[in-house]
Scaffold this active site. Structure first.
Site, PDB file in Angstrom:
ATOM      1  N   ARG A  79       0.792  -1.222   0.000  1.00  0.00           N
ATOM      2  CA  ARG A  79       0.000   0.000   0.000  1.00  0.00           C
ATOM      3  C   ARG A  79       0.825   1.273   0.000  1.00  0.00           C
ATOM      4  O   ARG A  79       0.582   2.185  -0.771  1.00  0.00           O
ATOM      5  CB  ARG A  79      -0.934   0.053   1.226  1.00  0.00           C
ATOM      6  CG  ARG A  79      -2.228  -0.657   1.045  1.00  0.00           C
ATOM      7  CD  ARG A  79      -2.694  -1.215   2.363  1.00  0.00           C
ATOM      8  NE  ARG A  79      -1.764  -2.253   2.780  1.00  0.00           N
ATOM      9  CZ  ARG A  79      -1.891  -3.538   2.437  1.00  0.00           C
ATOM     10  NH1 ARG A  79      -2.920  -3.924   1.768  1.00  0.00           N
ATOM     11  NH2 ARG A  79      -0.993  -4.434   2.806  1.00  0.00           N
ATOM     12  N   THR A  80       1.825   1.352   0.896  1.00  0.00           N
ATOM     13  CA  THR A  80       2.536   2.621   1.036  1.00  0.00           C
ATOM     14  C   THR A  80       3.263   2.966  -0.259  1.00  0.00           C
ATOM     15  O   THR A  80       3.141   4.083  -0.767  1.00  0.00           O
ATOM     16  CB  THR A  80       3.512   2.558   2.232  1.00  0.00           C
ATOM     17  OG1 THR A  80       2.776   2.121   3.375  1.00  0.00           O
ATOM     18  CG2 THR A  80       4.118   3.917   2.521  1.00  0.00           C
ATOM     19  N   LYS A 109      25.545  -4.553  -2.780  1.00  0.00           N
ATOM     20  CA  LYS A 109      27.011  -4.583  -2.828  1.00  0.00           C
ATOM     21  C   LYS A 109      27.606  -3.976  -1.565  1.00  0.00           C
ATOM     22  O   LYS A 109      28.811  -3.782  -1.466  1.00  0.00           O
ATOM     23  CB  LYS A 109      27.508  -3.789  -4.033  1.00  0.00           C
ATOM     24  CG  LYS A 109      27.008  -4.282  -5.373  1.00  0.00           C
ATOM     25  CD  LYS A 109      27.610  -3.412  -6.472  1.00  0.00           C
ATOM     26  CE  LYS A 109      26.963  -3.691  -7.805  1.00  0.00           C
ATOM     27  NZ  LYS A 109      27.285  -2.638  -8.790  1.00  0.00           N
ATOM     28  N   ARG A 130      11.702   3.753   3.145  1.00  0.00           N
ATOM     29  CA  ARG A 130      11.343   2.799   4.216  1.00  0.00           C
ATOM     30  C   ARG A 130      12.585   1.978   4.513  1.00  0.00           C
ATOM     31  O   ARG A 130      13.246   1.470   3.602  1.00  0.00           O
ATOM     32  CB  ARG A 130      10.205   1.894   3.773  1.00  0.00           C
ATOM     33  CG  ARG A 130       9.955   0.759   4.751  1.00  0.00           C
ATOM     34  CD  ARG A 130       8.717  -0.042   4.418  1.00  0.00           C
ATOM     35  NE  ARG A 130       7.501   0.687   4.750  1.00  0.00           N
ATOM     36  CZ  ARG A 130       6.277   0.166   4.680  1.00  0.00           C
ATOM     37  NH1 ARG A 130       6.119  -1.080   4.286  1.00  0.00           N
ATOM     38  NH2 ARG A 130       5.220   0.882   5.000  1.00  0.00           N
ATOM     39  N   HIS A 158       5.674   5.712  11.486  1.00  0.00           N
ATOM     40  CA  HIS A 158       5.123   5.620  10.133  1.00  0.00           C
ATOM     41  C   HIS A 158       4.186   6.815   9.988  1.00  0.00           C
ATOM     42  O   HIS A 158       2.960   6.677   9.981  1.00  0.00           O
ATOM     43  CB  HIS A 158       4.378   4.294   9.985  1.00  0.00           C
ATOM     44  CG  HIS A 158       4.044   3.905   8.579  1.00  0.00           C
ATOM     45  ND1 HIS A 158       4.106   4.781   7.506  1.00  0.00           N
ATOM     46  CD2 HIS A 158       3.641   2.706   8.057  1.00  0.00           C
ATOM     47  CE1 HIS A 158       3.746   4.138   6.405  1.00  0.00           C
ATOM     48  NE2 HIS A 158       3.469   2.886   6.719  1.00  0.00           N
TER      49      HIS A 158
END
Ligand code: NCD
Length: 331
Positions: A79-80, A109, A130, A158
């Site tokens: 969703r986000t 890496k 995120r 959040h």
């Protein structure tokens, strides 16, 4: 910032597709809900409502034409990430997503988060990030020269989810003050709970926290609520809160945050919201969930008009449109 009277972003009465006037709220970054005053929240909700009207009327506009968003997700998201992408596209901007492909980026890496941000900002105007570590997004924002939006930093915050949650409560119940909000589930690791609790603490609300003993709300948050004089209570039974709740905010047990999976197994079936349980709830109340759900709300509750979680999802796009406009100086 205070903005009681406000010029509309869009002229919805004419055929004009361009924004009419720019004014109002400018945000450098969106890192924590602690940065918002109640006036800011009113302003963001107003803009989100405008965005929803604009989307219903035209679908898209050119407000963020020429801007590019980097959507960088070091943790899974449905969703986000997709709502930020949809939000940017509806405002005429472009998106380069680095979500599913993070394993193909230079992070695999061993590139540091800061180096990745300093690279991405060379060809993006705003970064949505995120990351699994608490505080990592704020750290990235310290080094980056473009706005950074926190899409979840581990078990920390959040903020954009909490804004859309509060917007949903306001829209569905017409007010926030005087409501009884019960938060259920993983209150220890659930970042959406942390952010929403902080936002709600600005209002005259009663809060009920329902969780297994091992997943109670962190002490610093509980102390903050007590210091502010908020009416709070904790319990381990949904049955204790269901009759009086105006909002039942249900969350998933955050399996990925457990270091000992045996502990997760002990609590994973802690509760389930069922139609039988909903019979005890008020007629005018809502059930919310940031989603994904993994067994906390029975699917047969979905047809109950009080189940607001998919309406909540839609609100997310409008809030994120308002936030993108604000960090890019177009709100
Ligand atoms: C939440 C999250 O990522 O914190 N999901 C979301 O963004 N809607 C909730 C969760 O994962 O349980």
């Amino acid at each position: 910032m205070t903005t009681k009277t406000l010029n509309p972003l869009f002229d919805l009465t004419s055929h004009q597709r361009q924004p009419s006037i720019k004014n109002g709220l400018y945000l450098k970054d969106v890192l924590s809900v602690e940065q918002f005053t109640k006036d800011d929240l009113d302003y963001i909700f107003l803009r989100a409502n405008e965005m929803s009207k604009m989307a219903a009327r035209w679908g898209t506009c050119d407000l963020l034409k020429g801007y590019t968003l980097a959507c960088v997700f070091y943790e899974p998201s449905t969703r986000t990430s997709s709502s930020f992408i949809a939000a940017m596209e509806r405002l005429g901007g472009k998106v380069i997503p680095i979500t599913e492909g993070i394993q193909y980026s230079s992070v695999s890496k061993g590139e540091s988060l800061i180096d990745s941000m300093l690279t991405l900002e060379q060809y993006r105007d705003v970064i949505v990030l995120r990351h699994p570590e608490i505080g990592s997004v704020a750290k990235a924002a310290k080094y980056a020269h473009v706005p950074i939006i926190n899409a979840g930093d581990g078990a920390g915050e959040h903020p954009t989810q909490a804004l859309l949650d509060l917007f949903t409560i306001q829209k569905e119940l017409g007010k926030i003050d005087k409501l009884k909000v019960a938060m259920v589930g993983d209150l220890r690791y659930g970042r959406t709970v942390h952010s929403l609790t902080k936002l709600l603490s600005q209002y005259d609300v009663s809060l009920r926290f329902v969780s297994p003993d091992t997943l109670r709300l962190p002490l610093d948050l509980m102390n903050m609520l007590i210091d502010k004089g908020i009416n709070v209570r904790e319990t381990s039974k949904v049955q204790d809160v269901i009759e009086n709740a105006d909002v039942l905010y249900v969350t998933r047990i955050q399996k990925e945050r457990f270091t000992d999976l045996a502990q997760y197994d002990e609590v994973k079936t802690f509760f389930e919201i069922t139609p039988e349980l909903m019979e005890k709830a008020k007629q005018k109340m809502i059930v919310m969930h940031p989603l994904p759900r993994v067994g906390e709300i029975h699917y047969s509750v979905d047809k109950d008009p009080r189940a607001a979680y998919f309406r909540q999802v839609q609100n997310g796009m409008f809030i994120r449109m308002a936030l993108l406009a604000a960090v890019l100086g177009q709100a």
